[in-house]
Design a protein around this motif. Structure first.
Motif, short mmCIF file in Angstrom:
data_model
loop_
_atom_site.label_atom_id
_atom_site.label_comp_id
_atom_site.label_asym_id
_atom_site.label_seq_id
_atom_site.Cartn_x
_atom_site.Cartn_y
_atom_site.Cartn_z
N GLY A 169 0.76 -1.26 0.01
CA GLY A 169 0.08 -0.10 0.03
C GLY A 169 0.90 1.21 0.02
O GLY A 169 0.65 2.37 -0.64
N VAL A 170 2.00 1.16 0.68
CA VAL A 170 2.87 2.50 0.69
C VAL A 170 3.29 2.48 -0.72
O VAL A 170 3.47 3.81 -0.92
CB VAL A 170 3.86 2.36 1.78
CG1 VAL A 170 4.96 3.08 1.68
CG2 VAL A 170 3.52 2.05 3.09
N ASP A 171 3.67 1.96 -1.27
CA ASP A 171 4.39 1.86 -2.79
C ASP A 171 3.20 2.49 -3.59
O ASP A 171 3.34 3.37 -4.28
CB ASP A 171 4.85 0.44 -3.31
CG ASP A 171 6.09 0.00 -2.89
OD1 ASP A 171 6.72 0.97 -2.10
OD2 ASP A 171 6.46 -1.13 -3.01
N VAL A 172 1.99 2.01 -3.45
CA VAL A 172 1.08 2.62 -4.38
C VAL A 172 0.66 3.96 -3.86
O VAL A 172 0.46 4.86 -4.77
CB VAL A 172 -0.38 1.78 -3.91
CG1 VAL A 172 -1.51 2.51 -4.65
CG2 VAL A 172 -0.13 0.34 -4.66
N VAL A 173 0.61 4.25 -2.61
CA VAL A 173 0.18 5.45 -2.16
C VAL A 173 1.40 6.65 -2.79
O VAL A 173 1.25 7.76 -3.03
CB VAL A 173 -0.09 5.68 -0.66
CG1 VAL A 173 1.06 5.85 0.05
CG2 VAL A 173 -1.17 6.68 -0.26
N MET A 174 2.56 5.96 -2.78
CA MET A 174 3.82 6.86 -3.08
C MET A 174 3.76 7.31 -4.61
O MET A 174 4.00 8.35 -4.70
CB MET A 174 5.22 6.54 -2.90
CG MET A 174 5.31 6.10 -1.19
SD MET A 174 6.01 7.23 -0.55
CE MET A 174 7.50 7.41 -0.84
N GLY A 175 3.37 6.31 -5.15
CA GLY A 175 3.09 6.40 -6.62
C GLY A 175 2.09 7.77 -6.82
O GLY A 175 2.04 8.51 -7.86
#
Lengths: 135, 216
Positions: free
Chosen positions: B66-72
């Motif tokens: 989820g962190v990767d997605v939200v960073m994107g």
């Protein structure tokens, strides 16, 4: 390493309480504050070795707390831990004297490693005079 | 959308993505605390201990995802901040590969980014360039065979910065092939080319499977 004091400052109460609980370790004592004003009050009652500070908080925001800390308590090492910072915020925090700048969520092992480095940095440097009455 | 509308959209998405990061941080620490507690006495035969440890580990892994997605999402939102900004094409193409990953996956095509050997900085309209690259990627995904791979990479063509979207193993050309043509399926974007100061070339007629976006 002797026991050192860490103050965690964040308006996300559940987050900061949980983090504090996870940081209960033999060589570390953690306290919490939920906004900038409360953080400065806690510091007046007992100066921590290291502060972990969020940037965006109601009232006195993290950047202002950092500014006051470096002015009145220059020996305290401040680590920024934020979910909202930009590159500009990071540059400004480092310019003001933040020891490190971390993004939320952070790996606990990494945070502990940075905390220990920050404390060691404090111990290795000549102490400056605190001027806490003005903070 | 006007620049004012774009900036507003970006501001709201950025703000919400920051809040999601706070939520994920709290979930991560809570799962971590569960793991800490469960590991205090691993030898005990507490009911469902192994299942709880596994569940906490799964939460942590999903939070990282989820962190990767939200960073994107956050980087995408900040691309709307300014109508003109300096960007590094290495970062932008990596971001585009990330943003378009789901579309590529749906088409059963592997999409990856390959960085140039050095930073390739240009001043452009980041949001509209992202739109153009997304459209070009859509076209290339439509053309590519299922199970094949597609690469988006910055490059220099005749000394000018460019972005190559091509089917592996074809490499971007060093010089502009004389027979290149404007891809007809990108005709709708022709209006943005002048604003972005780019030309688009379909290199299929030159025997290369790819589209070249060349900055003027």
């Amino acid at each position: 390493m002797e026991k050192f004091k860490v103050l965690l400052v964040d308006d996300e109460e559940v987050f900061v309480r949980t983090l504090s609980e996870r940081l209960q370790m033999p060589d570390l004592e953690s306290q919490t504050a939920f906004d900038g004003e409360q953080a400065l009050e806690v510091v007046r009652d007992g100066i921590p070795d290291v502060m972990v500070l969020d940037l965006k908080m109601p009232g006195i925001d993290g950047m202002e707390v950092l500014r006051r800390m470096k002015k009145h308590y220059p020996n305290v090492q401040v680590i920024i831990l934020t979910g909202q910072g930009s590159d500009k915020d990071e540059a400004e925090a480092r310019r003001l004297g933040a020891f490190d700048y971390l993004q939320k969520p952070v790996n606990l092992e990494h945070l502990i490693e940075v905390l220990k480095r920050a404390y060691q940095n404090k111990m290795d440097r000549p102490l400056k005079t605190d001027t806490f009455s003005e903070a | 959308m006007s620049q004012k509308e774009i900036a507003f959209t970006g501001r709201i998405i950025a703000s919400l993505s920051h809040e999601i990061k706070n939520v994920l941080a709290t979930i991560k620490e809570s799962a971590g605390l569960m793991e800490d507690i469960l590991s205090l006495r691993p030898e005990t035969d507490a009911p469902h201990q192994a299942r709880l440890v596994k569940a906490a580990g799964n939460i942590r892994k999903q939070v990282d995802r989820g962190v990767d997605v939200v960073m994107g999402l956050n980087r995408f939102a900040h691309s709307m901040d300014e109508p003109m900004a300096q960007i590094d094409l290495n970062e932008l193409t990596a971001q585009m590969a990330f943003l378009m990953q789901r579309f590529a996956h749906k088409s059963a095509i592997g999409l990856s980014a390959a960085p140039y050997s050095e930073p390739l900085n240009i001043v452009t309209d980041p949001f509209r360039l992202e739109m153009l690259l997304a459209a070009a990627l859509d076209v290339c995904l439509t053309r590519a065979d299922k199970g094949s791979g597609l690469v988006i990479q910055p490059c220099r063509v005749e000394g000018r910065p460019a972005v190559w979207i091509g089917a592996a193993p074809d490499e971007p050309p060093d010089t502009l092939p004389p027979t290149v043509a404007f891809p007809e399926d990108l005709f709708a974007l022709k209006g943005d080319l002048e604003h972005l100061q780019v030309n688009i070339y379909d290199c299929g007629s030159a025997g290369l499977h790819g589209v070249l976006i060349l900055f003027k």
